[in-house]
Design a protein around this motif. Sequence first.
Motif: not given
Ligand SMILES: Nc1ncnc2c1ncn2[C@@H]1O[C@H](COP(=O)(O)O)[C@@H](O)[C@H]1O
Lengths: 321, 247
Positions: B6, B39, B64, B119, B125-127
């Motif tokens: 991702c 990433d 995304v 990110t 830190s949720s995805i």
């Molecule tokens: N828009 C996005 N498209 C694809 N992967 C994403 C996206 N946003 C977050 N991720 C993935 O989820 C991880 C954690 O993101 P987050 O939970 O938004 O801090 C990131 O390091 C990416 O690997």
Amino acid sequence: MSILVFIDQSEGLLKKSSFEAACYGAETAKIMGTDAQAIVIGECKEDLSQLGNYGISKVHHITDNNLQHFDAQVYSNVIFNACNSIGAEVVIFSNNTTGKAIGPRLSVQLEAGLVSGAVALPNLTNGFIVKKSVFSGKAFANIGINTNKKIISVNPNSFSINKTNNTATVSSLQVSSTSSKVEVLAVNKVTGDIPLGEADIVVSGGRGLKGPENWGLVTDLAELLGAATACSRPVADVHWRPHHEHVGQTGLAIAPNLYIAVGISGAIQHLAGVNRSKTIVVINKDPEAPFFKAADYGIVGDAFEVMPKIIEAVKKLKSQS
Amino acid sequence: MKILVCISKTPDTTAKIAFADNNTKFASDGVQWIINPYDEWYALVRAIELKEANPAISIHLVNVGLADSEPIIRKALALGGDEAFRINADGSDSFYVASQIANLAKEKQYDLIFTGKETIDFNGSSIGAMLSALLDLPFVSHATKFDVDGEKAVISREIDGGEEINKVAFPLVVSCQKGMAEQRIPNMKGIMGARTKPLQVIEAASISNYTSVVSFEMPPAKAGVKLVSADTPEELVRLLHDEAKVI
Ligand SMILES: Nc1ncnc2c1ncn2[C@@H]1O[C@H](COP(=O)(O)O)[C@@H](O)[C@H]1O
Ligand SMILES: Cc1cc2nc3c(=O)[nH]c(=O)nc-3n(C[C@H](O)[C@H](O)[C@H](O)COP(=O)(O)OP(=O)(O)OC[C@H]3O[C@@H](n4cnc5c(N)ncnc54)[C@H](O)[C@@H]3O)c2cc1C
């Protein structure tokens, strides 16, 4: 309707970040006109009724063989079942490694919007809005949660602990659990050290210290102050210090009461991990070092001359008090 | 083995943070966009190393994002991804983004899904954890090492105050951080090759947002540094004790 706080523990001992989460939950409960309850998973060496001191009315303790070690999938399933049985509408976590691994999982299961990294209590005057840290501490965002159920994970060291004198009732809760698909081969604790994410004081060294043989300047001061030690990224990259000490944009983000930076230039990526610290002290021989712009106190001078004098002065202070 | 990495797009680490439209939007004028460092340096590079050790592995990338994500997707392909999917949506809600990725993952049946640990813009830190719930897979977070041992993965992950070594059967979701791999720069061959690698645009499914951004704020400015002379460092200790009351 109730507020449920997840109390994280390590080897049977409650973590400081759990007390912060408990206080946050208790304050939120006041705003919402309800009570705050807590959930503890796994065997615990501590008396759980002490959570009353942090505003918790009732502790639900869940133990069974599937919960011997942490597994995000198993734990979030259990918390999901517990939320349904207790009728919890708002769930609070500490935004530490455990909270980050289960909060978002539970968010999907409960269909509850999540704000991770909260730095203030929710504002209910116009919806349900939670302030969180974004851009690695360089700004804040106010996030509205649109769902009926809500999850908030609170940044460690951003909400102060307010201790009172109360006891919580403790009862065991039976909920079904699943068996873990994760086998734990080993746990390697950095023994004796204070976990960096939870430390009140952090002493940190950069490339200005020239080599690992000079780290006594950092570790001696840290030991005197009961502080954790940290370092800049290049220092970890060349293995002067272990990787888990690296703070900044790509390392750990911390928010201690006091951050002392020795021989660190204060690059924007370093600041991203430490700029939420309440008091920042910088010791650097270059008056132009960018770190001074983010500092509260500073000394422009050679660390090799200044640090031994600081260590002596702290020794003297400690012997007087 | 099929790996999904991702990939998110974030402002460069040195970008000036400012807000526009009454503090409701990030001011993106003149901002340089990069692949979120977690990433790129850790998740993607580790996937590439696994493929170098076992050419039967294929690496899919997903983002995304809108069309302006394509340069960073091409860069990820140049580093060593095989195929990329861009799910055409501008999502700031984690549940929305995770659900879009989960739809792709359900269709393609990956053995392993890598995300970054967070990110560097929204610090959600949720995805990763959300994906593991949506797909009902085990989740290992904050991985600092990842190896394949037959049908299972052996993973070191950071825990508060140390590390833990886990062994888990595929399929699973892993969030990656420092230690997993070393940063790389794409070579000329990679850059040329990336131009013709497949990048498929998928229309986003209609999914509700659990959260929405109301406004942004900058932290209050610091009062300015109080300097103590290098000749009297003990004065600093006194100030920290008597004035700041932190020691
Ligand atoms: N828009 C996005 N498209 C694809 N992967 C994403 C996206 N946003 C977050 N991720 C993935 O989820 C991880 C954690 O993101 P987050 O939970 O938004 O801090 C990131 O390091 C990416 O690997
Ligand atoms: C995408 C990206 C992510 C990054 N992430 C991080 C991160 O997470 N964390 C991080 O730390 N860095 C990170 N960096 C690196 C960052 O940009 C800096 O290069 C790094 O922080 C510098 O480390 P330093 O201050 O220890 O070393 P230097 O920049 O070399 O600074 C050393 C300092 O020590 C001072 N000094 C020298 N001798 C003495 C002496 N005798 N006494 C006192 N002072 C002395 C010098 O004046 C200088 O200011 C990242 C970079 C990028 C591009």
